[in-house]
Design an enzyme around this catalytic site. Structure first.
Site, mmCIF file in Angstrom:
data_model
loop_
_atom_site.group_PDB
_atom_site.id
_atom_site.type_symbol
_atom_site.label_atom_id
_atom_site.label_comp_id
_atom_site.label_asym_id
_atom_site.label_seq_id
_atom_site.Cartn_x
_atom_site.Cartn_y
_atom_site.Cartn_z
ATOM 1 N N GLY A 189 0.778 -1.783 3.111
ATOM 2 C CA GLY A 189 1.275 -2.605 4.201
ATOM 3 C C GLY A 189 0.249 -3.010 5.230
ATOM 4 O O GLY A 189 -0.708 -2.363 5.142
ATOM 5 N N THR B 280 10.656 1.907 -3.034
ATOM 6 C CA THR B 280 10.010 2.914 -2.233
ATOM 7 C C THR B 280 11.109 3.968 -1.908
ATOM 8 O O THR B 280 11.675 3.390 -0.932
ATOM 9 C CB THR B 280 8.793 2.610 -1.565
ATOM 10 O OG1 THR B 280 7.688 1.962 -2.434
ATOM 11 C CG2 THR B 280 8.136 3.783 -0.824
ATOM 12 N N HIS C 174 3.155 9.158 -1.017
ATOM 13 C CA HIS C 174 2.826 8.146 -0.080
ATOM 14 C C HIS C 174 1.390 8.340 0.417
ATOM 15 O O HIS C 174 1.186 7.931 1.616
ATOM 16 C CB HIS C 174 3.774 8.172 0.898
ATOM 17 C CG HIS C 174 4.165 6.562 1.336
ATOM 18 N ND1 HIS C 174 5.133 5.852 0.965
ATOM 19 C CD2 HIS C 174 3.490 5.854 2.351
ATOM 20 C CE1 HIS C 174 5.252 4.772 1.426
ATOM 21 N NE2 HIS C 174 4.133 4.787 2.186
ATOM 22 N N ASP D 223 0.044 8.265 -8.247
ATOM 23 C CA ASP D 223 -1.073 7.755 -7.300
ATOM 24 C C ASP D 223 -1.111 8.995 -6.523
ATOM 25 O O ASP D 223 -0.587 9.979 -6.524
ATOM 26 C CB ASP D 223 -0.746 6.667 -6.910
ATOM 27 C CG ASP D 223 0.374 6.508 -5.709
ATOM 28 O OD1 ASP D 223 1.076 7.620 -5.587
ATOM 29 O OD2 ASP D 223 0.786 5.484 -4.977
HETATM 30 C C1 LIG Z 1 -2.620 1.907 4.655
HETATM 31 C C2 LIG Z 1 -1.428 2.403 3.824
HETATM 32 C C3 LIG Z 1 -0.435 1.496 3.922
HETATM 33 C C4 LIG Z 1 0.650 1.792 2.936
HETATM 34 N N1 LIG Z 1 1.483 0.976 2.777
HETATM 35 C C5 LIG Z 1 2.420 1.093 1.887
HETATM 36 C C6 LIG Z 1 3.740 0.281 1.618
HETATM 37 O O1 LIG Z 1 3.951 -0.723 2.438
HETATM 38 N N2 LIG Z 1 4.552 0.677 0.560
HETATM 39 C C7 LIG Z 1 4.550 1.695 -0.054
HETATM 40 O O2 LIG Z 1 5.165 2.064 -1.051
HETATM 41 N N3 LIG Z 1 3.336 2.362 0.079
HETATM 42 C C8 LIG Z 1 2.487 2.299 0.947
HETATM 43 N N4 LIG Z 1 1.351 3.228 1.158
HETATM 44 C C9 LIG Z 1 1.238 4.069 0.097
HETATM 45 C C10 LIG Z 1 0.574 3.599 -1.188
HETATM 46 O O3 LIG Z 1 1.258 2.606 -1.847
HETATM 47 C C11 LIG Z 1 0.011 4.903 -2.225
HETATM 48 O O4 LIG Z 1 1.103 5.545 -2.510
HETATM 49 C C12 LIG Z 1 -1.003 5.801 -1.337
HETATM 50 O O5 LIG Z 1 -1.870 4.936 -0.830
HETATM 51 C C13 LIG Z 1 -1.466 6.333 -2.575
HETATM 52 O O6 LIG Z 1 -2.292 7.407 -2.052
HETATM 53 P P1 LIG Z 1 -4.290 7.162 -1.825
HETATM 54 O O7 LIG Z 1 -4.153 6.148 -0.870
HETATM 55 O O8 LIG Z 1 -4.814 8.400 -1.691
HETATM 56 O O9 LIG Z 1 -4.681 6.334 -3.223
HETATM 57 C C14 LIG Z 1 0.388 2.801 1.798
HETATM 58 C C15 LIG Z 1 -0.698 3.644 2.034
HETATM 59 C C16 LIG Z 1 -1.760 3.190 2.748
HETATM 60 C C17 LIG Z 1 -3.091 4.135 2.993
#
Ligand SMILES: Cc1cc2nc3c(=O)[nH]c(=O)nc-3n(C[C@H](O)[C@H](O)[C@H](O)COP(=O)(O)O)c2cc1C
Length: 389
Positions: free
Chosen positions: A82, A158, A277, A308
């Site tokens: 996001g 999600t 997440h 992830d």
């Molecule tokens: C800044 C940020 C925003 C995120 N926004 C979303 C989102 O809008 N929807 C979602 O399903 N996951 C969101 N996530 C989770 C990521 O999709 C993902 O699961 C996560 O970043 C994986 O971990 P990593 O950053 O350690 O690789 C977000 C993660 C971060 C760091």
């Protein structure tokens, strides 16, 4: 064009930290509560070991991976993030473009700041759409219809945000979108002119995909709308209805147990993203790489599992596959790269991850993803043990 020089993701994180205003870096880097969950994800990947096989010809290596109806260049794609354009102006379209050029999937978040229609134009064959299910059924139906109309082949719903998390860095920074211009924020903006001027030029990012559903025009209310839409009421019956509604591939993101993953499979979902997440929701969640083997054992060998959280290198990607995943998503790693070097860093970051994964495959004696997965040469360190070797 000057290609950014990249050594590894932790160097990119350090550079991103210098280039971003504090409240932006903290939004990207932080997690829920004490952030033990964020650290655990990464550390667990580091602690997984790979058993090398010797005397296998690995001169030519093939990372191509079939998943959800396509064959991708490598076994990973981009996780939904996001407010991507807040992290660096132009980040979302640039990453989508780089992913398409590399033949890897890009997942656009519901909370993204580029319209889903625009991303579908940029990466028509390579875009997936991540859905946060809103309270009003007609809003869900409308956004899903938009994704369908514009050609998204994969809907990723999600389910690990039943409530807003307490992210302490954001709370301390009074982080809001649009950000409030306090004296502290002004100091941060002045100290990071590249980000500030770029953001000024591009305009403060907006939640363009959901604005119309908020039914208000003021931007602060739209952010409040997104928070108010977080819906603990989304349950298995609602997922079943969504499954019936969406005619293409449906993947559930945010499952952490074998029971839930089997249930999602039996309900007709096409895959699961094993995810906590990135440690941003439940501080005490296990690391995803730790729960992956039991989930794989429960869902069987053929059901698509994506993982992830904490992936910081191509070697981590190989470890995820060795532990039972079919595919991996990278979250913060890509955003650190773009924050460190600007949008042109997206392609080089993908190339770096591919190169690291390919070298790792060669080092352990597996010339391709198929042979790796059929042997699963992975060893999980059990605390205090001799690794079971
Ligand atoms: C800044 C940020 C925003 C995120 N926004 C979303 C989102 O809008 N929807 C979602 O399903 N996951 C969101 N996530 C989770 C990521 O999709 C993902 O699961 C996560 O970043 C994986 O971990 P990593 O950053 O350690 O690789 C977000 C993660 C971060 C760091």
């Amino acid at each position: 064009m000057n290609m950014p020089h990249m050594t590894c993701v932790s160097d990119l994180r350090a550079r991103a930290r210098r280039r971003l205003p504090r409240f932006v870096f903290d939004y990207l880097d932080g997690g829920a509560g004490s952030e033990a969950g964020v650290r655990r994800n990464e550390q667990a990947f580091d602690e997984v070991l790979l058993k090398p096989r010797a005397l296998v010809n690995c001169e030519a290596r093939d990372l191509s991976t079939p998943l959800l109806g396509r064959t991708w260049a490598a076994p990973f794609g981009i996780a939904p993030i996001g407010l991507g354009n807040l992290i660096w102006p132009g980040a979302e379209p640039a990453i989508a473009r780089a992913a398409a050029q590399a033949n890897l999937p890009y997942t656009l978040s519901t909370a993204a700041t580029t319209s889903l229609e625009r991303i579908a134009e940029i990466a028509p064959q390579h875009c997936w759409f991540q859905l946060y299910v809103a309270r009003r059924d007609e809003d869900v139906d409308d956004i899903v219809a938009r994704a369908e109309r514009t050609g998204y082949q994969v809907l990723m719903v999600t389910v690990d945000v039943p409530l807003a998390a307490r992210r302490l860095r954001d709370i301390r920074n009074h982080f809001t979108v649009p950000f409030r211009i306090t004296p502290g924020v002004v100091v941060e903006l002045l100290r990071h002119p590249a980000w500030s001027l770029g953001t000024l030029r591009a305009g403060v990012p907006r939640f363009v995909n959901v604005e119309k559903y908020a039914r208000v025009s003021d931007r602060r209310s739209i952010a409040a709308y997104l928070t108010s839409e977080i819906r603990g009421g989304f349950d298995w019956e609602a997922l079943e209805r969504l499954r019936a509604r969406w005619p293409r591939r449906l993947v559930v993101k945010g499952l952490m147990t074998a029971e839930d993953s089997v249930r999602a499979r039996d309900l007709g979902c096409d895959g699961v993203v094993v995810s906590n997440h990135g440690g941003r929701q439940l501080d005490s969640a296990p690391a995803t790489i730790d729960v992956l083997p039991s989930i794989r054992a429960a869902v069987g060998p053929a059901f698509p599992l994506i993982v992830d959280c904490g992936v910081r290198s191509g070697e981590h990607i190989v470890k995820a596959l060795a532990a039972g995943a079919d595919f991996v998503l990278i979250g913060r790693a890509m955003m650190y790269a773009v924050a460190a070097h600007g949008p042109t860093a997206a392609g080089p970051l993908l190339a770096l991850m591919i190169d690291e994964a390919s070298r790792c495959l060669g080092q352990i004696g597996y010339p391709d993803v198929v042979s790796l997965k059929s042997h699963a040469p992975f060893v999980r360190r059990t605390y205090g043990s001799n690794y079971g070797l």
